[in-house]
Scaffold this motif. Structure first.
Motif, PDB file in Angstrom:
ATOM      1  N   SER A 192       0.836  -1.209   0.000  1.00 19.64           N
ATOM      2  CA  SER A 192       0.000   0.000   0.000  1.00 19.64           C
ATOM      3  C   SER A 192       0.864   1.250   0.000  1.00 19.64           C
TER       4      SER A 192
ATOM      5  N   LYS B  22       2.224   1.767  -3.445  1.00 23.34           N
ATOM      6  CA  LYS B  22       1.240   2.342  -4.363  1.00 23.34           C
ATOM      7  C   LYS B  22       1.042   3.835  -4.092  1.00 23.34           C
ATOM      8  N   GLY B  23       1.009   4.204  -2.804  1.00 27.07           N
ATOM      9  CA  GLY B  23       0.838   5.612  -2.461  1.00 27.07           C
ATOM     10  C   GLY B  23       1.974   6.466  -2.990  1.00 27.07           C
TER      11      GLY B  23
ATOM     12  N   ARG C 282      -8.553   4.719  -3.522  1.00 23.12           N
ATOM     13  CA  ARG C 282      -8.168   4.636  -2.104  1.00 23.12           C
ATOM     14  C   ARG C 282      -6.891   5.431  -1.840  1.00 23.12           C
ATOM     15  N   MET C 283      -5.913   5.295  -2.730  1.00 26.41           N
ATOM     16  CA  MET C 283      -4.657   6.010  -2.546  1.00 26.41           C
ATOM     17  C   MET C 283      -4.861   7.523  -2.605  1.00 26.41           C
TER      18      MET C 283
ATOM     19  N   THR D 166      -6.721   8.899   0.453  1.00 26.07           N
ATOM     20  CA  THR D 166      -5.843   8.976   1.626  1.00 26.07           C
ATOM     21  C   THR D 166      -4.877  10.149   1.504  1.00 26.07           C
ATOM     22  N   LEU D 167      -4.269  10.298   0.330  1.00 23.72           N
ATOM     23  CA  LEU D 167      -3.316  11.393   0.117  1.00 23.72           C
ATOM     24  C   LEU D 167      -4.011  12.752   0.199  1.00 23.72           C
TER      25      LEU D 167
END
Length: 267
Positions: A20, A23-24, A56-57, A60-61
């Motif tokens: 994860s 990916k971020g 999702r990434m 979150t960012l």
């Protein structure tokens, strides 16, 4: 059954790897001068992840303040908070702190732009720069990346490595001809490195950008291995290669030796 000694370390490392986080970081790195803004579909395509994962990434960012959505276009872009990570690297880097006065003096004496670059993969990255008051043909801000194989700073770094290591890096590079002057053959680049080893500095005459010429020397660490390169920009509008080598190289070499002494004491 217990894992064999050969496979246990690799297995345990793979269990620690956080996909994860990978990916971020890939999402952050996907933004560039070519992709200043992106939709979720753009992010997914640029990072080779699914659209749901991209969502999702990005969510979150966005919550963490690293990306934001434009209220009209609904496209995502980076925020200034991203720069905090890079700035922390620069602020915590002892060699950069030590190098700044030397670069300032180098620019003062030569009246030309001086820079410090560090290796990252097959590139050199600008980590410090003092700009001349005179015209500079190419703007290279801190964080800019340039390929090793066709730049003076890259060749200076490569010239201080064992030849087999230098060859491996050159062969792994995507040796594109950026201008009509770019050397792309492995053997001709290695010959440039041999000459750089003999004279203590490397040169680049319009191999990456037209009008741009540089002279560079390696900075060595405690183990005698290169850790960075320092270079002076000599625009072709003001210099010939012969003049740059004759007038700029001696001062550049003095700066490189001083930085090497500092780097060895830091290590």
């Amino acid at each position: 059954m217990d894992a064999t000694p050969d496979t246990a370390p690799e297995d345990s490392q793979s269990l620690l790897f956080n996909q994860s986080l990978e990916k971020g970081l890939a999402v952050l790195r996907a933004f560039s001068a070519r992709r200043r803004t992106m939709t979720l579909a753009d992010v997914a395509e640029a990072t080779d992840i699914t659209k749901s994962s991209a969502q999702r990434m990005v969510f979150t960012l966005e919550k963490l303040g690293y990306v934001r959505k434009h209220p009209k276009t609904r496209r995502y872009q980076l925020t200034p908070r991203v720069m905090e990570i890079g700035f922390n690297y620069l602020a915590a880097h002892s060699l950069i702190d030590v190098a700044n006065p030397f670069l300032s003096e180098l620019t003062k004496v030569t009246t030309e732009t001086s820079c410090l670059t560090e290796p990252d993969g097959l590139d050199m990255v600008y980590v410090a720069r003092f700009v001349s008051a005179q015209f500079v043909p190419v703007h290279m801000p801190i964080g800019s990346r340039i390929p090793m194989y066709c730049t003076a700073s890259g060749r200076a770094f490569l010239s201080a490595l064992p030849e087999d290591e230098a060859r491996a890096l050159i062969e792994a590079s995507d040796r594109v001809a950026h201008t009509m002057h770019t050397r792309t053959g492995v053997d001709e680049i290695l010959e440039e490195l041999r000459q750089a080893r003999q004279q203590g500095f490397a040169t680049n005459a319009e191999e990456l950008f037209l009008g741009d010429m540089t002279v560079a020397a390696p900075v060595l660490g405690a183990q005698g291995r290169p850790v960075a390169s320092v270079h002076v920009v000599a625009p072709t509008s003001r210099w010939t290669l012969e003049e740059a080598v004759r007038k700029l190289a001696p001062t550049l070499l003095l700066c490189a030796r001083s930085l090497t002494s500092s780097a060895r004491s830091i290590d």
